[in-house]
Design a protein around this motif. Structure first.
Motif, short mmCIF file in Angstrom:
data_model
loop_
_atom_site.label_atom_id
_atom_site.label_comp_id
_atom_site.label_asym_id
_atom_site.label_seq_id
_atom_site.Cartn_x
_atom_site.Cartn_y
_atom_site.Cartn_z
N PRO A 64 -4.67 3.77 14.31
CA PRO A 64 -4.23 3.52 15.65
C PRO A 64 -2.82 3.50 16.05
O PRO A 64 -2.30 3.57 17.28
N LEU A 65 -1.95 3.05 14.99
CA LEU A 65 -0.36 2.76 15.41
C LEU A 65 0.39 3.98 14.52
O LEU A 65 1.42 3.77 14.32
N ARG A 66 -0.21 5.00 14.15
CA ARG A 66 0.47 5.88 13.15
C ARG A 66 -0.36 7.34 13.77
O ARG A 66 -1.24 7.63 13.61
N THR A 67 0.73 8.33 14.12
CA THR A 67 0.06 9.60 14.09
C THR A 67 0.01 10.58 12.82
O THR A 67 0.54 9.96 11.99
N VAL A 68 -0.57 11.77 12.99
CA VAL A 68 -0.80 12.56 11.79
C VAL A 68 0.55 13.38 11.57
O VAL A 68 1.12 13.94 12.54
N PRO A 69 1.08 13.31 10.38
CA PRO A 69 2.41 13.81 10.24
C PRO A 69 2.13 15.53 10.22
O PRO A 69 0.90 15.99 10.06
N ASP A 70 3.19 16.34 10.52
CA ASP A 70 3.05 17.88 10.36
C ASP A 70 2.53 18.16 8.86
O ASP A 70 3.26 17.74 7.86
N PRO A 71 1.81 19.05 8.66
CA PRO A 71 1.28 19.39 7.31
C PRO A 71 2.88 20.14 6.61
O PRO A 71 3.42 20.74 7.31
N ILE A 72 2.57 19.95 5.41
CA ILE A 72 3.78 20.77 4.50
C ILE A 72 3.31 22.23 4.19
O ILE A 72 2.36 22.55 3.93
N THR A 73 4.12 22.93 4.64
CA THR A 73 3.96 24.36 4.57
C THR A 73 4.91 25.29 3.49
O THR A 73 4.53 26.34 2.80
N ASP A 74 5.86 24.27 2.80
CA ASP A 74 6.44 24.91 1.64
C ASP A 74 6.00 24.74 0.45
O ASP A 74 5.39 23.73 0.07
N PRO A 75 5.34 25.84 -0.02
CA PRO A 75 4.66 25.93 -1.46
C PRO A 75 5.36 25.15 -2.42
O PRO A 75 4.46 24.50 -3.26
N GLU A 76 6.77 25.20 -2.55
CA GLU A 76 7.25 24.57 -3.69
C GLU A 76 7.19 22.82 -3.48
O GLU A 76 6.93 22.31 -4.47
N GLN A 77 7.05 22.43 -2.20
CA GLN A 77 6.95 20.93 -2.21
C GLN A 77 5.33 20.58 -2.37
O GLN A 77 5.17 19.47 -2.92
N ILE A 78 4.45 21.60 -2.33
CA ILE A 78 3.06 21.29 -2.50
C ILE A 78 2.92 21.19 -3.86
O ILE A 78 2.20 20.37 -4.53
N ILE A 79 3.48 22.16 -4.64
CA ILE A 79 3.37 22.09 -6.16
C ILE A 79 4.04 20.85 -7.01
O ILE A 79 3.61 20.36 -7.68
N ASP A 80 5.35 20.56 -6.47
CA ASP A 80 6.00 19.54 -6.85
C ASP A 80 5.92 18.15 -6.03
O ASP A 80 7.03 17.73 -5.35
N LEU A 81 4.86 17.49 -5.98
CA LEU A 81 4.62 16.59 -5.04
C LEU A 81 5.18 14.99 -5.68
O LEU A 81 4.71 14.97 -6.85
N ASN A 82 5.59 14.27 -5.06
CA ASN A 82 6.04 12.99 -5.42
C ASN A 82 5.60 11.99 -4.60
O ASN A 82 5.97 11.68 -3.54
N LEU A 133 -6.78 -11.18 5.69
CA LEU A 133 -7.16 -10.35 7.19
C LEU A 133 -5.81 -9.90 7.78
O LEU A 133 -5.76 -8.94 8.36
N ARG A 134 -4.58 -10.83 7.54
CA ARG A 134 -3.47 -10.17 8.25
C ARG A 134 -2.99 -8.91 7.63
O ARG A 134 -2.58 -8.00 8.40
N GLU A 135 -3.13 -8.94 6.22
CA GLU A 135 -2.71 -7.65 5.66
C GLU A 135 -3.85 -6.54 6.01
O GLU A 135 -3.56 -5.31 5.86
N TYR A 136 -5.04 -6.85 6.09
CA TYR A 136 -6.15 -5.97 6.52
C TYR A 136 -5.97 -5.11 7.68
O TYR A 136 -5.93 -4.09 7.96
N GLU A 137 -5.53 -6.25 8.59
CA GLU A 137 -5.32 -5.85 9.93
C GLU A 137 -4.03 -4.59 10.20
O GLU A 137 -4.18 -3.73 10.93
N ARG A 138 -2.98 -5.19 9.40
CA ARG A 138 -1.86 -4.26 9.24
C ARG A 138 -2.25 -2.98 8.58
O ARG A 138 -1.83 -1.84 9.00
N PHE A 139 -2.85 -3.02 7.59
CA PHE A 139 -3.44 -1.92 6.79
C PHE A 139 -4.22 -0.81 7.78
O PHE A 139 -4.10 0.24 7.70
N TYR A 140 -5.20 -1.62 8.51
CA TYR A 140 -6.19 -0.66 9.28
C TYR A 140 -5.53 -0.09 10.66
O TYR A 140 -5.70 1.18 10.85
N ASN A 141 -4.33 -0.70 11.06
CA ASN A 141 -3.72 -0.21 12.16
C ASN A 141 -2.58 0.80 12.26
O ASN A 141 -2.38 1.53 12.65
#
Length: 233
Positions: free
Chosen positions: A197-215, A176-184
């Motif tokens: 709850p403790l993480r904002t949404v990151p800015d979307p990736i706009t560079d097409p090359e980054q989308i094609i070559d995701l790691n 439950l400690r691990e799930y609480e951390r994962f959930y939040n």
């Protein structure tokens, strides 16, 4: 799936995910129905918490009871305690600890929603009242009146407890400690626009090359029961 893409900064329409799942033969998840009670729960209070017990049977046959609380506004979950014997004194102490945490955090919670479970002693209402928090009891056999807490209980069972064997209380605490951390901190929430709850949404990736070559890297928790996806540091 749409939430995981958003977490990685990959902008994709929910309808695209739906089409992919449809082609793969997967039915959509049941729709979540809002009610007038849920509208009431969106009170002007900074934090509107709700609590409940979740029962787990370990491999050795013992019942363990987990007391958890969730904030309606931010969806942050807190596991207040785990015990095989939820006595009145144990519950009272857990609520006292909660009140101290609320005061230290400067939270302005005005209400606490809970059901009529006999494991909640009457004394906790007095403790909460002294802290300026009014107890709101749900109706008999009306889980919808505590819908957000009940939804977390279902998520916890579906994503964790129903997928692993819990050996004992110590193992349950760790899981439950691990799930609480994962959930939040990682799990995407539709109600928060795919944030956590403790993480904002990151800015979307706009560079097409980054989308094609995701790691993308995957981090497994609890032996692979929970997965976290991220870009390499």
């Amino acid at each position: 799936m749409h939430g995981e893409f958003t977490t990685l900064g990959i902008k994709i329409a929910p309808s695209t995910v739906w089409e992919i799942l449809k082609q793969a033969g997967h039915e959509p998840a049941p729709e979540r129905v809002s009610t007038t009670w849920a509208d009431f729960l969106r009170s002007p209070a900074d934090a509107l918490p709700a609590c409940d017990f979740i029962e787990t049977i370990t491999v050795n046959g013992r019942r363990q009871y987990t007391l958890a609380i969730i904030e309606h506004t931010g969806r942050r979950i807190r596991v207040l305690g785990i015990t095989a014997h939820p006595t009145a004194s144990w519950v009272v102490q857990a609520v006292k600890n909660l009140v101290m945490d609320v005061e230290q955090a400067g939270c302005r919670a005005r209400y606490l929603i809970r059901d009529r479970d006999a494991k909640f002693p009457a004394l906790i209402d007095e403790i909460l009242s002294e802290a300026g928090i009014q107890t709101v009891l749900t109706g008999i056999r009306m889980p919808r009146m505590n819908a957000i807490m009940e939804r977390w209980v279902q998520s916890c069972r579906r994503e964790l407890l129903d997928r692993c064997l819990i050996w004992n209380e110590r193992h349950l605490r760790h899981a439950l400690r691990e799930y609480e951390r994962f959930y939040n901190r990682h799990r995407a929430h539709q109600a928060l626009g795919q944030a956590a709850p403790l993480r904002t949404v990151p800015d979307p990736i706009t560079d097409p090359e980054q989308i094609i070559d995701l790691n993308i890297r995957r981090r497994d928790r609890l032996g692979g029961i929970l997965h976290e996806y991220s870009h390499p540091a």
